[in-house]
Design an enzyme around this catalytic site. Structure first.
Site, PDB file in Angstrom:
ATOM      1  N   ASN A   1       0.865  -1.180   0.000  1.00 43.35           N
ATOM      2  CA  ASN A   1       0.000   0.000   0.000  1.00 43.35           C
ATOM      3  C   ASN A   1       0.899   1.226   0.000  1.00 43.35           C
ATOM      4  O   ASN A   1       1.445   1.617   1.028  1.00 43.35           O
ATOM      5  CB  ASN A   1      -0.900  -0.007   1.239  1.00 43.35           C
ATOM      6  CG  ASN A   1      -1.938   1.099   1.211  1.00 43.35           C
ATOM      7  OD1 ASN A   1      -1.763   2.114   0.524  1.00 43.35           O
ATOM      8  ND2 ASN A   1      -3.022   0.919   1.938  1.00 43.35           N
ATOM      9  N   SER A   2       1.061   1.831  -1.160  1.00 41.22           N
ATOM     10  CA  SER A   2       1.993   2.952  -1.291  1.00 41.22           C
ATOM     11  C   SER A   2       1.533   4.186  -0.532  1.00 41.22           C
ATOM     12  O   SER A   2       2.349   5.066  -0.223  1.00 41.22           O
ATOM     13  CB  SER A   2       2.194   3.294  -2.773  1.00 41.22           C
ATOM     14  OG  SER A   2       0.959   3.627  -3.372  1.00 41.22           O
TER      15      SER A   2
ATOM     16  N   ASP B   1      -7.350   5.696  -9.129  1.00 39.69           N
ATOM     17  CA  ASP B   1      -8.758   5.682  -8.749  1.00 39.69           C
ATOM     18  C   ASP B   1      -9.216   7.110  -8.482  1.00 39.69           C
ATOM     19  O   ASP B   1      -8.620   7.821  -7.667  1.00 39.69           O
ATOM     20  CB  ASP B   1      -8.925   4.837  -7.480  1.00 39.69           C
ATOM     21  CG  ASP B   1     -10.372   4.546  -7.144  1.00 39.69           C
ATOM     22  OD1 ASP B   1     -11.254   5.338  -7.544  1.00 39.69           O
ATOM     23  OD2 ASP B   1     -10.633   3.535  -6.470  1.00 39.69           O
TER      24      ASP B   1
END
EC number: 2.1.1.33
Length: 251
Positions: A129-130, A152
């Site tokens: 999860n960056s 997104d």
């Protein structure tokens, strides 16, 4: 995955994995808890798992070779693969939250390495999860380029905090980017394009590239053509909105 299962997922004509075996939702919730290993610091990233050509054994120290490009939300890896041959001596990594998509990119890279000896040794992918763990992977000023392609849009205002470009996340990106490093963004959602540009424009450590610089940068041409999403937009005759900014030293 067993050898039999792997053979079933590979295309007989190309030897590459077939996407239909790795389909996943278009996006994931970056604020949800996912379970995957995370290095405690950049010095704990095992380069031998990602780049065995350059790091044959675990723990091998090669201070001259570090990851310099990061594709955030890399999807099916199209940009990484295009960049690999354009910058063959530069280590780069894709960071993807969706497990099936990450597995696809891993298999795609392995297949390309087998089919093209000596090539594609400089790219890899990691499931992470960056939005949470960028500082766990990269040191201060380590990166030269970061890519945010078709992220997104999180249309609802209450979900804007999930957007991968935001004022507080730009602080983290500015930390891991060296002075002169570049952030590349593109989207087919005009409102998101305006949001990302405004965030970058208002941040004291980023400045927009000039039109002349954009025309001279070979990477810019890949933003709309190298990814599956970009190709889909082009097929449908859609518009794209880019924002490309350089990391600066605040005055």
């Amino acid at each position: 995955m067993s050898e039999t299962e792997l053979n079933l997922t590979l295309s007989k004509s190309t030897g590459l994995p077939r996407k239909r075996f790795y389909r996943a939702r278009a996006h994931s919730n970056p604020l949800s808890d996912s379970h995957f290993p995370v290095p405690t610091s950049p010095s704990h990233v095992d380069y031998s798992l990602h780049y065995p050509h350059y790091f044959p054994s675990s723990g091998q120290i090669n201070s001259s070779k570090k990851i310099q490009f990061a594709d955030i939300g890399c999807g099916f890896g199209g940009l990484l693969i295009s960049l690999s041959t354009l910058f063959p001596e530069t280590l780069m990594i894709g960071m993807e939250l969706r497990d099936k998509v990450t597995e696809y990119v891993k298999e795609r890279i392995l297949a390309l390495r087998l089919a093209n000896p000596g090539q594609y040794q400089n790219i890899s992918v990691v499931r992470t999860n960056s939005m949470k763990y960028i500082p766990n992977y990269f040191e201060k000023g380590q990166l030269l380029k970061m890519f945010f392609l078709f992220p997104d849009p999180h249309f609802k205002e209450k979900n804007h905090r999930r957007r991968v470009i935001s004022p507080h996340l730009l602080d983290e990106y500015a930390y891991v980017l060296g002075v002169g490093g570049i952030i590349y963004t593109i989207t087919d959602v005009e409102e998101l394009g305006e949001w990302m540009r405004a965030c970058l424009e208002n941040h004291p450590m980023f400045e927009a590239l000039t039109e002349k610089e954009l025309e001279a940068d070979p990477v810019v041409k890949l933003l709309s053509s190298a990814t599956e999403e970009g190709q889909k937009v082009a097929r449908n005759g859609g518009l794209t909105f880019q924002a490309v900014y350089r990391r600066t030293t605040p005055s």
